[in-house]
Structure formats: structure tokens, C-alpha cells
Write a protein that holds these residues in place. Structure first.
Motif, mmCIF file in Angstrom:
data_model
loop_
_atom_site.group_PDB
_atom_site.id
_atom_site.type_symbol
_atom_site.label_atom_id
_atom_site.label_comp_id
_atom_site.label_asym_id
_atom_site.label_seq_id
_atom_site.Cartn_x
_atom_site.Cartn_y
_atom_site.Cartn_z
ATOM 1 N N ALA A 134 0.929 -1.552 -0.117
ATOM 2 C CA ALA A 134 0.151 0.107 0.457
ATOM 3 C C ALA A 134 1.018 1.615 0.041
ATOM 4 O O ALA A 134 0.607 2.623 -0.821
ATOM 5 N N VAL A 135 2.110 1.289 0.628
ATOM 6 C CA VAL A 135 2.930 2.577 0.757
ATOM 7 C C VAL A 135 3.674 2.347 -0.421
ATOM 8 O O VAL A 135 3.418 3.584 -1.014
ATOM 9 N N LEU A 136 3.694 1.479 -1.224
ATOM 10 C CA LEU A 136 4.347 1.447 -2.528
ATOM 11 C C LEU A 136 3.476 1.885 -3.110
ATOM 12 O O LEU A 136 3.965 3.299 -4.348
ATOM 13 N N LEU A 137 2.367 1.842 -3.332
ATOM 14 C CA LEU A 137 1.704 2.425 -4.271
ATOM 15 C C LEU A 137 1.159 3.552 -4.098
ATOM 16 O O LEU A 137 1.212 4.700 -5.258
ATOM 17 N N VAL A 138 0.478 3.976 -3.174
ATOM 18 C CA VAL A 138 0.302 5.298 -2.543
ATOM 19 C C VAL A 138 1.860 5.871 -3.449
ATOM 20 O O VAL A 138 1.061 7.279 -3.375
ATOM 21 N N GLY A 139 1.968 5.874 -2.236
ATOM 22 C CA GLY A 139 3.822 6.768 -2.435
ATOM 23 C C GLY A 139 4.349 6.856 -3.818
ATOM 24 O O GLY A 139 4.263 8.545 -4.496
ATOM 25 N N THR A 140 3.898 5.576 -5.014
ATOM 26 C CA THR A 140 4.815 5.926 -6.487
ATOM 27 C C THR A 140 3.333 7.244 -6.833
ATOM 28 O O THR A 140 3.146 7.926 -7.830
ATOM 29 N N TRP A 141 2.213 6.919 -6.764
ATOM 30 C CA TRP A 141 1.371 7.636 -7.348
ATOM 31 C C TRP A 141 1.002 8.905 -6.382
ATOM 32 O O TRP A 141 1.226 10.122 -7.814
ATOM 33 N N VAL A 142 1.751 9.177 -5.794
ATOM 34 C CA VAL A 142 0.804 11.011 -5.111
ATOM 35 C C VAL A 142 2.475 11.645 -5.787
ATOM 36 O O VAL A 142 2.503 12.752 -6.330
ATOM 37 N N SER B 230 11.125 2.712 -12.460
ATOM 38 C CA SER B 230 9.897 1.394 -12.099
ATOM 39 C C SER B 230 10.138 0.967 -10.748
ATOM 40 O O SER B 230 9.303 0.172 -10.883
ATOM 41 N N PHE B 231 11.286 0.892 -10.552
ATOM 42 C CA PHE B 231 11.869 -0.103 -9.800
ATOM 43 C C PHE B 231 10.938 -0.375 -8.180
ATOM 44 O O PHE B 231 10.451 -1.889 -7.553
ATOM 45 N N VAL B 232 10.605 0.745 -7.528
ATOM 46 C CA VAL B 232 10.126 0.974 -6.789
ATOM 47 C C VAL B 232 8.440 0.477 -6.446
ATOM 48 O O VAL B 232 8.208 -0.422 -6.455
#
Length: 374
Positions: free
Chosen positions: A134-142, A211-213
Motif C-alpha cells: 500500500a505504501v509503495l503504490l500510494v507513494g508512487t501515485w502521489v 519503476s523498480f519502486v
């Protein structure tokens, strides 16, 4: 790995020679990457590879701990594996260049960059792994949303994108347009830190280092799935969990795209792509486990097992041996044997012969228990 090796069949080329055939058009489309938004079967190769790295980790950790290896030794091995994967990816991408091509969007490099973090998550409970996703996805989106979207005067031609390219998005979704987003801006700085023949301006395919994140999120989904397989659940319970996780994940990714909150773009590994492709990976894993381990139908999968047992060797063959084998077949057999069905099918038959030789080499290695491991 089989789908990647099967690129040598050149189905898109056959489709181009037979434009009236819907069958070949479909086969060719699914052996090609979509230009930006959406998904083909070919686009699922890299997330599947990344996902399975996560699936295998719980079993790898358990095996090494059972052999008495300390966590410190395991960590050092994980760091070594990450470094080798990164170096190998750079090496393969540099083939044919006059100097080292420092680029980090290759599948192996992307996995290597995220692997140490995945390893640490391998010792954490499932709840923390879900939180990490969740943190990785939300962080990338933000992060992408906060980076300024390209304005109406942005010079797309200067970054290799035709101004009338049909895949350019408008409004909120323009935060994820090709070579005008956060990932592109990062590479304009990061990749120019390395020696280059000329300054880095853009990646022709729009692929990017960071994109590795979100790829780490894909690997973590695999880690979660691997823990389910390793658990004491019944075979039916494991299949049900994986299929349900796949359906939910795919629906979430599709929904984000349909609501125009985050487009499904594999080339920059958007959060919606992580969920959508991860859903497919859960479904593939659940179906394979149910058929092979649940029903015990194993014989049919033997040709694929030969490839999967030596996935690194298969990956290297597709990069290093394909051209050599293809040239050798043409040199010694000529072109006529591959035109027996007509010229449109020549690349297909030639590619099938190349694929057969590569599989035979992997079979030879398997019979002698020769496996390339990192």
C-alpha cells in the motif's frame, strides 16, 4: 520464460504478411507490447517474472535457514544477488554498444534494485507486507501527481513523442504521459551522472529507472502469494485464496484506470498496472497450483519445467544465443526448408527451429543437473 524465448517466432511479422487473418492479428498483438495504455499477454512476462521472484523467496529463506545459515549470511547473499542482477542487466543492455550503457530498466536490473528490500520483507509478517504494498503504490501515485503535468506548450517532439501521438492523455491523466512525467525527469538527472557518448534525453520506449519502486510492490505481492503456498492451508484453500486475490487485485487496477485516477501503463509501472498485472499473476499461480499440485496433472508441464528450472540460462540464451543459432541454421540449411508453408510463414518456422535448439540446450543442462543460479 517460454513466452520471452518464443519472441523468436515473430508472430507479429506473420500477422503483417497475412493482414486478412484475424487469428494471426490476435497472435501478433499478444506477442507485442502495447504502445502505452493497456495490456497484452506479452506485457505480462516481466510482472510474472518479478512476481515469481517473490513467490520463491519464502521457500528459499526456509531452505537456507534449515541448512544452518545465519540471517547475516542470508543478507549478504541477498545483496550479492542484487548486485549481480543489476550488473547482468547492464551487461545485456550494452551488447552491441561501443561502451557500457548504464541503463536500469531491464527486467534483471529492476529486480536487483528492489531485491534487498524484498528480502527484508521476507522476515516480516503478512500484515506488514500488505502495508508495504500500500505504501509503495500510494507513494508512487502521489509522487507522480505532485510532479507538474506537461502543459499545452510542452515540446513532445524533443523527447521522442510525436505531438499527435494517439496515446497522449489529457487532464489529470497527463501526469503519466510518455517522457514528460516524474520518472522521465528523474532519469534526465540520474542517467547523466554516468559516462555516456551523449547526454541522456529520453528513453524511446518510455521505460524508467524508478519503476523498480512499484516493481518491488509486484514482487511483494508474489512474496505474499508464496507465503500462502507455504502455509498449512489445504490445497483447495490455497487455490481459493489465490484466485480471490487475483480477481480483487485485477478489479482494483482496472477500476483505477476506468475512473481516470491512474492509467494502466506497464512501461512506467503505474500503481494500477501493479494491481492489474498482479491480479493476473495471482490467477496464473492459483490455476497452475490447482492443476499441477491439486489434481496432480504434471506430465504436460514438463517442457515448461525444463525452461523454468534454468530461468537465468533461458534469459541469457534469448539475449546471447538467438542470433547465433538463427544464423547457423540459415547458413547450414539455407532458407528453403523454412519456406515449405510459403514465405509468410518463413520467420515462424525459422524461429521454431531456433526455439527448439535453445530448448534442447536447456534439456541437456537439466539432464546433467546444470543450473545457473545467482
Amino acid at each position: 520464460m517460454f513466452l520471452m524465448m518464443a519472441e523468436v517466432l515473430h508472430l507479429a511479422g506473420v500477422a503483417a504478411s497475412l493482414p486478412e487473418s484475424r487469428l494471426w492479428e490476435t497472435l501478433g498483438r499478444h506477442q507485442s507490447h502495447v504502445e502505452w495504455i493497456g495490456c497484452s499477454l506479452h506485457d505480462l512476462i516481466q510482472p510474472s517474472f518479478s512476481f515469481l521472484v517473490g513467490v520463491s523467496l519464502p521457500f528459499s529463506i526456509a531452505s537456507r535457514l534449515a541448512r544452518g545459515q545465519s540471517r547475516r549470511r542470508l543478507l549478504l547473499h541477498a545483496l550479492w544477488r542484487a548486485a549481480v542482477l543489476i550488473a547482468l542487466g547492464i551487461f545485456l543492455r550494452s551488447i552491441g554498444d561501443s561502451r557500457t550503457d548504464y541503463t536500469f530498466e531491464d527486467t534483471l536490473t529492476q529486480i536487483g534494485l528492489g531485491y534487498p528490500f524484498l528480502f527484508l520483507l521476507g522476515f516480516r509478517p503478512q500484515r506488514e507486507r500488505w502495508i508495504a504494498v500500500a505504501v509503495l503504490l500510494v507513494g508512487t501515485w502521489v509522487a507522480f501527481v505532485l510532479y507538474p503535468a506537461p502543459g499545452p506548450d510542452f515540446d513532445y517532439a524533443s523527447v521522442g513523442v510525436p505531438p499527435d501521438w494517439p496515446h497522449l492523455m489529457q487532464g489529470f491523466e497527463s501526469h503519466w504521459n510518455k517522457n514528460s512525467n516524474l520518472a522521465w525527469a528523474f532519469d534526465r538527472w540520474f542517467l547523466n551522472l554516468f559516462p555516456r557518448d551523449k547526454p541522456f534525453l529520453y528513453n524511446r520506449g518510455g521505460y524508467a529507472t524508478i519503476s523498480f519502486v512499484p516493481t518491488l510492490a509486484t514482487m511483494t505481492l508474489g512474496l505474499i502469494g508464496g507465503e500462502v503456498l507455504k502455509s498449512g492451508r489445504s490445497a483447495r484453500g490455497k487455490v481459493a485464496w489465490l484466485l480471490a486475490a487475483g480477481a480483487i487485485s485485477m478489479a482494483l487496477g482496472w477500476g483505477l484506470g476506468e475512473l481516470h485516477l491512474c492509467p494502466i501503463v506497464k512501461r512506467i509501472w503505474t500503481p494500477s498496472w501493479v494491481l492489474f498485472s498482479g491480479g493476473w499473476c495471482f490467477l496464473f499461480l492459483g490455476a497452475a497450483f490447482g492443476v499441477i499440485d491439486g489434481f496432480g496433472w504434471k506430465a504436460w508441464v514438463f517442457p515448461l519445467t525444463v525452461i523454468g528450472m534454468n530461468s537465468i540460462a533461458a534469459y541469457l540464451m534469448s539475449w546471447l544465443f538467438e542470433g547465433f543459432i538463427g544464423d547457423a541454421l540459415t547458413r547450414h540449411l539455407g532458407a528453403e526448408p523454412f519456406r515449405v508453408l510459403g514465405e509468410p510463414y518463413e520467420p515462424l518456422l525459422h524461429g521454431a527451429a531456433v526455439l527448439a535448439v535453445m530448448w534442447a540446450l536447456l534439456f541437456w543442462m537439466d539432464r546433467r543437473r546444470l543450473y545457473l543460479k545467482i
